[in-house]
Design an enzyme around this catalytic site. Structure first.
Site, short mmCIF file in Angstrom:
data_model
loop_
_atom_site.label_atom_id
_atom_site.label_comp_id
_atom_site.label_asym_id
_atom_site.label_seq_id
_atom_site.Cartn_x
_atom_site.Cartn_y
_atom_site.Cartn_z
N ASP A 162 34.50 -15.39 34.10
CA ASP A 162 34.13 -15.85 32.76
C ASP A 162 35.24 -15.53 31.78
OD1 ASP A 162 33.02 -16.70 30.47
OD2 ASP A 162 31.41 -15.23 30.38
N LYS B 35 36.22 -18.11 29.87
CA LYS B 35 35.96 -19.20 28.92
C LYS B 35 37.24 -19.98 28.63
CE LYS B 35 31.77 -17.29 26.95
NZ LYS B 35 31.70 -16.00 27.68
N ASP C 27 42.04 -24.44 27.27
CA ASP C 27 43.43 -24.80 26.98
C ASP C 27 43.68 -26.29 27.24
OD1 ASP C 27 46.25 -24.47 26.53
OD2 ASP C 27 46.01 -22.38 27.15
P1 XMP Z 1 24.62 -9.35 27.75
O1 XMP Z 1 25.19 -7.99 27.83
O2 XMP Z 1 24.38 -9.83 26.36
O3 XMP Z 1 25.79 -10.25 28.37
O4 XMP Z 1 23.44 -9.55 28.66
C1 XMP Z 1 25.78 -11.64 28.30
C2 XMP Z 1 26.97 -12.18 29.01
O5 XMP Z 1 26.96 -13.56 28.94
C3 XMP Z 1 28.07 -14.05 28.19
N1 XMP Z 1 27.51 -14.97 27.23
C4 XMP Z 1 27.76 -16.26 27.21
N2 XMP Z 1 28.56 -17.01 27.96
N3 XMP Z 1 27.85 -18.91 26.78
C5 XMP Z 1 28.60 -18.33 27.74
O6 XMP Z 1 29.34 -19.03 28.42
C6 XMP Z 1 27.02 -18.21 25.99
O7 XMP Z 1 26.32 -18.73 25.16
C7 XMP Z 1 26.99 -16.81 26.22
N4 XMP Z 1 26.27 -15.83 25.65
C8 XMP Z 1 26.62 -14.70 26.30
C9 XMP Z 1 28.74 -12.88 27.55
O8 XMP Z 1 30.13 -13.07 27.59
C10 XMP Z 1 28.31 -11.75 28.45
O9 XMP Z 1 29.17 -11.63 29.54
#
Ligand code: XMP
Length: 229
Positions: free
Chosen positions: A75, A77, A80
């Protein structure tokens, strides 16, 4: 490449663990969690904070050591220009990751993604935090774009269950939906599955718990009540 749905079936779980925050030595911390949680956790989502703490070599060692029991998702994200995204995906695949999360808003990704083999791509179509107005306003656009790309699935927020349900209704049936936002960000375990997600991504409510096995077990038990296993 590991079979995400096959692992889910075997473990009767829809839990992807987000590894971002660590306490103490990151390698020791990650090792302890992954050694213990294999019966419950299907995939491990490696975030940039962990990679920056461990170094990329450390992350690759983790993927190699635990690759037989987990699906590994990068992840970072990616957002680019297409030529750079193509190279990033090739390197992440070479490093042993089974899949990656990419932002879709840069668009123009058709050609870069068409050459990707043996590595899943998941596109972000909305975000879980309250201030993600700009992305969320383009949710329908991003969904349409995701469905045209022929990727493995999307990431849609458990904190906005209406969006998960709309994603499920709109996307091709074989698209997976990964939902973060369970636990620390407020959504209940199992709630995103109920709205059509395939997997729930959970980080801090497990990784920051003294009893991380018990915390993961409670998530999976809630999930099993939804998926009927
Ligand atoms: P927590 O600790 O909040 O971690 O349970 C959540 C994880 O998910 C990722 N995250 C997202 N990734 N879209 C994404 O692509 C999102 O809306 C989103 N919200 C949270 C965050 O980076 C973490 O690893």
């Amino acid at each position: 490449m590991r079979d995400l749905l096959g692992l889910a079936e075997r473990k009767k779980s829809r839990l992807i663990l987000a590894l971002d925050f660590v306490s103490g030595d990151p390698a020791v911390f990650a090792d302890r969690l992954l050694a213990a949680l294999e019966p419950l956790v299907v995939g491990v989502k490696v975030g940039l904070p962990l990679a920056l703490r461990m170094g990329f070599r450390g992350v690759c060692e983790l993927v190699e050591r635990y690759g037989s029991g987990y699906y590994f998702l990068a992840d970072f994200k990616l957002a680019d220009i297409p030529d750079v995204v193509r190279e990033e995906l090739a390197l992440l695949s070479e490093a042993g990751f089974d899949g990656s999360i990419v932002h879709l808003f840069p668009m123009g990704l058709e050609e870069a993604l068409s050459g990707v083999r043996g590595h899943d791509v998941f596109g972000l179509v909305a975000m879980s935090h309250a201030g993600s107005r700009l992305l969320d306003e383009h949710f329908e656009d991003l969904l349409r774009y995701a469905s045209r790309l022929g990727i493995r699935g999307v990431v849609a927020p458990a904190t906005k269950p209406g969006l998960v349900a709309r994603a499920r209704a709109f996307l091709p049936e074989d698209y997976l939906i990964l939902s973060p936002g369970v636990g620390a960000q407020g959504a209940e375990p199992g709630s995103a599955l109920r709205h059509g997600a395939t997997f729930e991504i959970v980080g801090r409510s497990i990784t920051a718990s003294e009893d991380y096995y018990g915390a993961a077990e409670r998530v999976v038990e809630s999930q099993r009540r939804v998926i009927g296993e």
